[in-house]
Design an enzyme around this catalytic site. Sequence first.
Site, mmCIF file in Angstrom:
data_model
loop_
_atom_site.group_PDB
_atom_site.id
_atom_site.type_symbol
_atom_site.label_atom_id
_atom_site.label_comp_id
_atom_site.label_asym_id
_atom_site.label_seq_id
_atom_site.Cartn_x
_atom_site.Cartn_y
_atom_site.Cartn_z
ATOM 1 N N CYS A 421 112.908 33.118 142.658
ATOM 2 C CA CYS A 421 112.226 31.825 142.677
ATOM 3 C C CYS A 421 110.924 31.881 143.465
ATOM 4 O O CYS A 421 110.081 30.994 143.337
ATOM 5 C CB CYS A 421 113.139 30.749 143.263
ATOM 6 S SG CYS A 421 114.465 30.271 142.116
ATOM 7 N N THR A 546 107.446 27.811 134.996
ATOM 8 C CA THR A 546 106.195 28.557 135.136
ATOM 9 C C THR A 546 106.320 29.527 136.294
ATOM 10 O O THR A 546 106.628 29.123 137.427
ATOM 11 C CB THR A 546 105.015 27.602 135.393
ATOM 12 O OG1 THR A 546 104.961 26.652 134.331
ATOM 13 C CG2 THR A 546 103.705 28.369 135.437
#
Length: 761
Positions: A421, A546
């Site tokens: 992440c 994204t």
Amino acid sequence: MLSPDQPVLRDIVLVGGGHSHVVVLKRFGMHPVPGVRLTLICRDTHTPYSGMLPGYIAGHYSYDEVHIDLSRLARFAGARYFHDEALGLDRDAGKVLCRNRPPVPYDYLSINIGSTPQMADVAGASEHAVPVKPINGFNQRWLLLLERVRRHAGATRIAVVGGGAGGVELTLAMQYRLRKELRAAGRNPDELSFHLLTRGPVILKTHNASVRRTFERVLAERGVELHCKAEVNQVSATRLQTTAGMSVDADEIVWVTRAGGAPWLAGTGLALDADGFIQVGDTLQTVSDPKVFAAGDIAGMVNQPLEKAGVFAVRQGKPLAENLRRAVEGRPLRPYRPQTRWLALISTGDRYAVASRAALALRGDWVWRWKDWIDRRFMHKFEQFPAMQAGPAHATPSPIKLDQEEAAQAISAVAMRCGGCGAKVGATVLSRALGALVPVARDDVLIGLHAPDDAAVVRVPPGKAMVHTVDFFRAFIDDPYIFGKVAANHALGDIYAMGAEAQSATAIVTVPAGLEAKQEDLLFQMMSGAIEVLNDAGCALVGGHTGEGKELALGFAVNGLIDENLAPVLRKSGMRAGDVLILTKPIGTGTLFAAHALLAARGRWIDAALASMCQSNRLGAQCLREHGATACTDLTGFGLLGHLVEMTRPSGVDAELDLASLPVLEGAEQTSAAGILSSLQPANVRLRRALRNQQEALSHPRYALIFDPQTAGGLLASVPGERAEACLGALHALGYTHAAAIGRVLAQGEALAPIVLRLGA
């Protein structure tokens, strides 16, 4: 050339593909600046070299011999090429406003758009005269004029307004070509008559008397009627009127005078001279804004007024490139010192020319050969490119001046990046980039981007079934806006092929690491293109992910809806013997973009391929369904043969494919014949075992293209034979101009290979 690992730190945007900018692109391609990205915005992919334009008009050169391919040149320079037209500037925001795309940000801007005909002050001129400038659009106007003259029965009267070198040279070139055309058609070349009008007392007023006398004699010998002191103040479809009261009858009128600056410049706030040209200082910076440069005809040098001649535009290219380089590096700029005398080589239509420089005047066919040698040598610089190596990308480039925050971002961009992440793009960048996008609203989208949450929620209406698909691929072109459109069209193709309507889409995006402002714009440009396509389809963008990666990439997971109570889903497996195979778009994208990467494709080939890829399959799918299509699929990575095999096997049929009838993108046969093929082609070629007669087809120019992988390709469908002709007519009317019947469905035979190739005539 900018390495994909090198973060973009500064953007130089070039508006216009004039002579100065082609030199800038070549010089940056030879000596790139790490961290600096060039973007070229131009409405014409092929820009003419003005020195050879009269020779092209006269028929001495081909189109490609006199035009510089801006797409190839930009590719060599590592520059992005945006095929669009600038219409204004937002200088406060540092953005170029374009006709068909989102604004393009710049750190430094250069304008080289040539001049624009100033015809509004002459009544009727805009409606009835053919302007030569801007010269990058003259070819189409010339071809139309040429065709009108060919079709004009009997005598044709042509008037040219403008007595400078351009007007005189163009008059003689047109006369030479048109007389030759009439002779070839068996007509009398004396049917043509020419008039040359100039408001001055003489022609070629900036040249010496000997040069003027030479051309006065040539014009008289060729039967061109010269009218001096003939300022035109009114134009009709068949007549010109002068301020002195003289009338000249004309069937065709060509305008080679009264050029000025483009009208949109008046709204930029840049200082302009009386003719609308941008005022620049000795460094080619505008006097109004140090971030904006201008060169060529559009620039008016305040301290050193120059004639509007191509020689100055070419010579300004080198100092312009140097000063743009110095500007991004924060170094002092250098003044451009134009020559006080220059050589002009003016042709007489045939292979004869006059050399003019100050008091010098030389003439002869040898002068034309000299001019031809000079012109071809110049053009060769933009046709042959050396192999270039990308510079090192392991450190922040030191030459570019960055503020403290930018420097920290640049160091982060080239350092070891986090995974998981931690590789996501920052929330601030995302919110700014996506905040201006307006996805289409749908009642069945309960939670989407209008009220973001952990996941989207959509309702399946009663009686509807869900259709799911996903596609994802890396960018293959340098224009993120067009890439966004292509990626969205590609993802929607499966939905349309099955006869469904698109409901919602979730985006998967990868962007290279870099300065936040550059990432933000990249996302905005790309998703703006995608949103246009999705909104047109009535498909709501409801979310996405994204992250950062080495290369720009985009994909979509798309949900569609289909009525489960009506006709069955349009599948690959419904083909029936006797059906006609219809393909809605031309093939060849794989080989063309492989060639584009190698600088081996012409820009107009790539333009046409992108236009095809940006055409939606939505209306085509509806048309096929309305005409009783029995099976359908969209062409993607497996190529035409791969997708046809996917249809024949589950349908229990064979098929005949007519190679001669295949719609093919311009240039695809040339690039495939040169052995330039997509990296996926070898895997697709393994399907040749499905061909019964592949050995005899090997030499056919379109054989390789049946294996060519497609991106955002057309629809391949089987339609009942009795309805095929009507279906094709309807497809053509909807804008699928290349749609064609490419074969037929056969009953399954005993042979293991299901596909027969018909080679045509």
